[in-house]
Design an enzyme around this catalytic site. Sequence first.
Site, PDB file in Angstrom:
ATOM      1  N   ASN A 193       0.874  -1.173   0.000  1.00  0.00           N
ATOM      2  CA  ASN A 193       0.000   0.000   0.000  1.00  0.00           C
ATOM      3  C   ASN A 193       0.912   1.225   0.000  1.00  0.00           C
ATOM      4  OD1 ASN A 193      -1.773   2.061   0.515  1.00  0.00           O
ATOM      5  ND2 ASN A 193      -2.370   1.349   2.559  1.00  0.00           N
ATOM      6  N   TRP A 194       0.993   1.879  -1.150  1.00  0.00           N
ATOM      7  CA  TRP A 194       1.911   3.022  -1.258  1.00  0.00           C
ATOM      8  C   TRP A 194       1.352   4.273  -0.590  1.00  0.00           C
ATOM      9  CZ3 TRP A 194       5.156   3.597  -6.401  1.00  0.00           C
ATOM     10  CH2 TRP A 194       6.047   2.519  -6.501  1.00  0.00           C
ATOM     11  N   LYS A 195       0.082   4.233  -0.188  1.00  0.00           N
ATOM     12  CA  LYS A 195      -0.552   5.401   0.454  1.00  0.00           C
ATOM     13  C   LYS A 195      -0.328   6.628  -0.429  1.00  0.00           C
ATOM     14  CE  LYS A 195      -0.020   3.065   4.845  1.00  0.00           C
ATOM     15  NZ  LYS A 195       0.120   3.122   6.286  1.00  0.00           N
ATOM     16  N   HIS A 250      -9.374   1.218   5.232  1.00  0.00           N
ATOM     17  CA  HIS A 250      -8.079   1.354   5.900  1.00  0.00           C
ATOM     18  C   HIS A 250      -8.257   2.284   7.104  1.00  0.00           C
ATOM     19  CE1 HIS A 250      -3.934   2.422   6.726  1.00  0.00           C
ATOM     20  NE2 HIS A 250      -3.591   1.331   6.052  1.00  0.00           N
ATOM     21  N   GLU A 289      -6.558   4.607   8.206  1.00  0.00           N
ATOM     22  CA  GLU A 289      -6.286   6.026   7.921  1.00  0.00           C
ATOM     23  C   GLU A 289      -7.512   6.688   7.291  1.00  0.00           C
ATOM     24  OE1 GLU A 289      -2.629   5.362   5.811  1.00  0.00           O
ATOM     25  OE2 GLU A 289      -1.666   4.811   7.702  1.00  0.00           O
ATOM     26  N   GLU A 342      -5.002  -5.027  10.614  1.00  0.00           N
ATOM     27  CA  GLU A 342      -3.948  -4.037  10.820  1.00  0.00           C
ATOM     28  C   GLU A 342      -4.189  -3.311  12.145  1.00  0.00           C
ATOM     29  OE1 GLU A 342      -2.059  -2.695   6.858  1.00  0.00           O
ATOM     30  OE2 GLU A 342      -3.830  -1.477   7.156  1.00  0.00           O
ATOM     31  N   GLY A 360       3.093   2.037  10.799  1.00  0.00           N
ATOM     32  CA  GLY A 360       4.098   3.095  10.665  1.00  0.00           C
ATOM     33  C   GLY A 360       4.841   3.421  11.945  1.00  0.00           C
ATOM     34  N   SER A 362       3.889  -2.358  10.261  1.00  0.00           N
ATOM     35  CA  SER A 362       5.348  -2.453  10.477  1.00  0.00           C
ATOM     36  C   SER A 362       5.941  -3.800  10.047  1.00  0.00           C
ATOM     37  CB  SER A 362       5.696  -2.131  11.939  1.00  0.00           C
ATOM     38  OG  SER A 362       5.297  -0.807  12.250  1.00  0.00           O
TER      39      SER A 362
HETATM   40  P1  13P Z   1       3.373   0.175   7.551  1.00  0.00           P
HETATM   41  O1  13P Z   1       3.847  -1.108   6.911  1.00  0.00           O
HETATM   42  O2  13P Z   1       4.123   1.388   7.039  1.00  0.00           O
HETATM   43  O3  13P Z   1       3.323   0.076   9.029  1.00  0.00           O
HETATM   44  O4  13P Z   1       1.868   0.407   7.057  1.00  0.00           O
HETATM   45  C1  13P Z   1       0.958  -0.638   7.146  1.00  0.00           C
HETATM   46  C2  13P Z   1      -0.270  -0.244   6.436  1.00  0.00           C
HETATM   47  O5  13P Z   1      -1.007   0.643   6.865  1.00  0.00           O
HETATM   48  C3  13P Z   1      -0.579  -0.927   5.173  1.00  0.00           C
HETATM   49  O6  13P Z   1      -1.869  -0.664   4.747  1.00  0.00           O
END
Ligand code: 13P
Length: 251
Positions: free
Chosen positions: A12-14, A97, A99, A167, A173, A212
């Site tokens: 997931n490149w966000k 997600h 976020e 998650e 993160g 992570s």
């Molecule tokens: P990280 O791997 O940067 O912790 O992010 C996980 C994530 O939110 C994937 O959707």
Amino acid sequence: MTHKLTPLIAGNWKMNGLVNELSQIETLCDALKNKTTPECDVLICPPVTLLSQMSAMCSEVLTGAQDCHVATSGAHTGDISAQMLADAGASYIIVGHSERRADHHETDGLVNAKAKSALDAGLVPIICVGETHAERLGALAITVVEQQLNGSVPDLEGRQVIVIAYEPVWAIGTGLVPDENDIKTMHAAIREWLINRFGDNGIAVRILYGGSLKPSNAKEILTIPHVNGGLIGGASLKADDLLGIINTIGA
Ligand code: 13P
């Protein structure tokens, strides 16, 4: 019962990635084409600006989107429908997600409708669930995740396929990961929920772990029962890191 499912390694490149970062996908394509990597499905969900270009790069890297609108088309300035994302080359869409749940106040009901619109467009929704740190500390993690599943997972028709991503919000993160036993317990609970809801079809739904995940902890996490792959943020931005994770499979 553990069922052998082909692992899904999803990046997931966000809100990261410009056109020059497509060179990372070239590296990934080369490694996957040479079959030097273990058997797994590899998916990258870039920002929508890179979706069609990335989708055209190689068939070994599947592409997906990070969100969609619930409608097929219409007066929704700035939004993108699942059908449009399919048209741009997506085969998966991440929905719910944490976020988006936090930044855009997305509810379980909305996530459910988004997952349904992804299915209607012939795409596979990756439905995200996960507890906050306070909920984990309050021994509420499983209750919260089951509530999210109850509200966010739509009914399935025919051969429709979904993926669940667990998650923990506090692991995203931060470099923090739950201990192995907590991941094991949560994934077993999600599998049980899926079997209760979908019967035998629940055995074939892939459950990803995200938060992570990196080359140094991937082997430990990806071998936990009912962990059928990963949803990876930061470590998916560099081909070498992602290949480092992929290469732990079956190693
Ligand atoms: P990280 O791997 O940067 O912790 O992010 C996980 C994530 O939110 C994937 O959707």
